[in-house]
Design an enzyme around this catalytic site. Structure first.
Site, PDB file in Angstrom:
ATOM      1  N   ARG A  73       8.578   3.291  -1.091  1.00  0.00           N
ATOM      2  CA  ARG A  73       8.619   4.556  -0.343  1.00  0.00           C
ATOM      3  C   ARG A  73       9.724   4.582   0.695  1.00  0.00           C
ATOM      4  NH1 ARG A  73       2.626   4.462   1.182  1.00  0.00           N
ATOM      5  NH2 ARG A  73       2.599   2.527   0.007  1.00  0.00           N
ATOM      6  N   GLU A 110      -2.650  -7.343   4.232  1.00  0.00           N
ATOM      7  CA  GLU A 110      -4.061  -7.384   4.622  1.00  0.00           C
ATOM      8  C   GLU A 110      -4.871  -8.216   3.614  1.00  0.00           C
ATOM      9  OE1 GLU A 110      -5.020  -3.490   5.755  1.00  0.00           O
ATOM     10  OE2 GLU A 110      -6.751  -4.102   6.940  1.00  0.00           O
TER      11      GLU A 110
HETATM   12  P1  AMP Z   1       2.450  -3.537   7.170  1.00  0.00           P
HETATM   13  O1  AMP Z   1       3.296  -4.598   6.550  1.00  0.00           O
HETATM   14  O2  AMP Z   1       1.064  -3.981   7.484  1.00  0.00           O
HETATM   15  O3  AMP Z   1       3.144  -2.885   8.361  1.00  0.00           O
HETATM   16  O4  AMP Z   1       2.258  -2.398   6.063  1.00  0.00           O
HETATM   17  C1  AMP Z   1       3.260  -1.481   5.815  1.00  0.00           C
HETATM   18  C2  AMP Z   1       3.457  -1.234   4.351  1.00  0.00           C
HETATM   19  O5  AMP Z   1       2.225  -1.028   3.662  1.00  0.00           O
HETATM   20  C3  AMP Z   1       4.277   0.044   4.179  1.00  0.00           C
HETATM   21  O6  AMP Z   1       5.227  -0.168   3.143  1.00  0.00           O
HETATM   22  C4  AMP Z   1       3.251   1.099   3.820  1.00  0.00           C
HETATM   23  O7  AMP Z   1       3.765   1.946   2.814  1.00  0.00           O
HETATM   24  C5  AMP Z   1       2.012   0.337   3.335  1.00  0.00           C
HETATM   25  N1  AMP Z   1       0.768   0.745   4.052  1.00  0.00           N
HETATM   26  C6  AMP Z   1       0.021  -0.043   4.877  1.00  0.00           C
HETATM   27  N2  AMP Z   1      -1.063   0.604   5.348  1.00  0.00           N
HETATM   28  C7  AMP Z   1      -1.010   1.854   4.824  1.00  0.00           C
HETATM   29  C8  AMP Z   1      -1.847   3.019   4.973  1.00  0.00           C
HETATM   30  N3  AMP Z   1      -2.950   3.035   5.725  1.00  0.00           N
HETATM   31  N4  AMP Z   1      -1.469   4.137   4.295  1.00  0.00           N
HETATM   32  C9  AMP Z   1      -0.346   4.138   3.521  1.00  0.00           C
HETATM   33  N5  AMP Z   1       0.460   3.086   3.342  1.00  0.00           N
HETATM   34  C10 AMP Z   1       0.157   1.936   3.985  1.00  0.00           C
END
Ligand code: AMP
Length: 190
Positions: A73, A110
């Site tokens: 994305r 996660e």
């Molecule tokens: P992080 O590495 O935890 O910051 O997660 C970010 C990545 O996971 C991004 O590429 C987001 O597209 C995806 N992502 C994580 N949580 C969500 C959420 N609640 N809704 C949509 N995309 C998410």
């Protein structure tokens, strides 16, 4: 011009209007996650255009000579933003996609582990690169991308997102890696 209006120039959507175009899907991909789905924003012509305008407004002051987008994305917003800024685009890819020798960074999601990869030959030494993705949650993905870009010789000081989920602490994690966070909109919760 009466009222200071410019014919042919439509005022862009506000950040609140953009927020209203994002669909929230509960319990995807797993229970307890509120998935912030940009599909509905991308499908709206005015919303898509306004999101790039607003990203460009923020990015203009940051002086990057390339934009790096995180697959998949981050490619959508990052490429459009790079075009608008008149700079090149750097794809930070998921594992196993690049056909040349590349460098990689592993990071925790996660649930489980992931890896991003980069062709370091497309970064000039000391080049200033802006990291772009659709959403900041815990920050793991953006930090892995910034580490990769820095290993390739880039100067990375800022990361720009359409959405931030502040309760997940991403901006704090990025600050610990000497990265400033910018986001157009925020959502409460996970
Ligand atoms: P992080 O590495 O935890 O910051 O997660 C970010 C990545 O996971 C991004 O590429 C987001 O597209 C995806 N992502 C994580 N949580 C969500 C959420 N609640 N809704 C949509 N995309 C998410």
């Amino acid at each position: 011009m009466p009222g200071g209006e410019h014919p042919g120039l439509k005022p862009g959507l506000s950040r609140d209007a953009l927020k209203a175009l994002i669909r929230t899907v509960p319990d995807f991909p797993s229970a307890g996650i509120q998935f912030r789905d940009i599909t509905t924003l991308l499908a709206d012509g005015e919303g898509l255009s306004a999101s790039i305008d607003l990203l460009a407004e923020v990015a203009t002051g940051l002086g990057a000579s390339k934009v790096a987008g995180i697959e998949a994305r981050g490619f959508i917003f990052g490429t459009a933003l790079a075009l608008r800024l008149g700079v090149g685009f750097v794809p930070v890819r998921k594992e196993g996609k690049l056909p040349v020798e590349c460098i990689g960074e592993d990071y925790s999601l996660e649930y489980g582990e992931a890896r991003v990869e980069l062709d370091p030959s497309i970064i000039a030494p000391g080049e200033k690169v802006l990291v772009v993705d659709d959403l900041l949650a815990t920050g793991g993905t953006a930090i892995a991308a910034a580490r990769l870009l820095r290993r390739a010789g880039a100067e990375v000081t800022d990361a720009l997102f359409v959405i931030d989920l502040p309760e997940l602490g991403g901006a704090k994690a990025l600050a610990e890696e000497h990265l400033r966070t910018h986001a157009l909109i925020e959502f409460d919760g996970h």
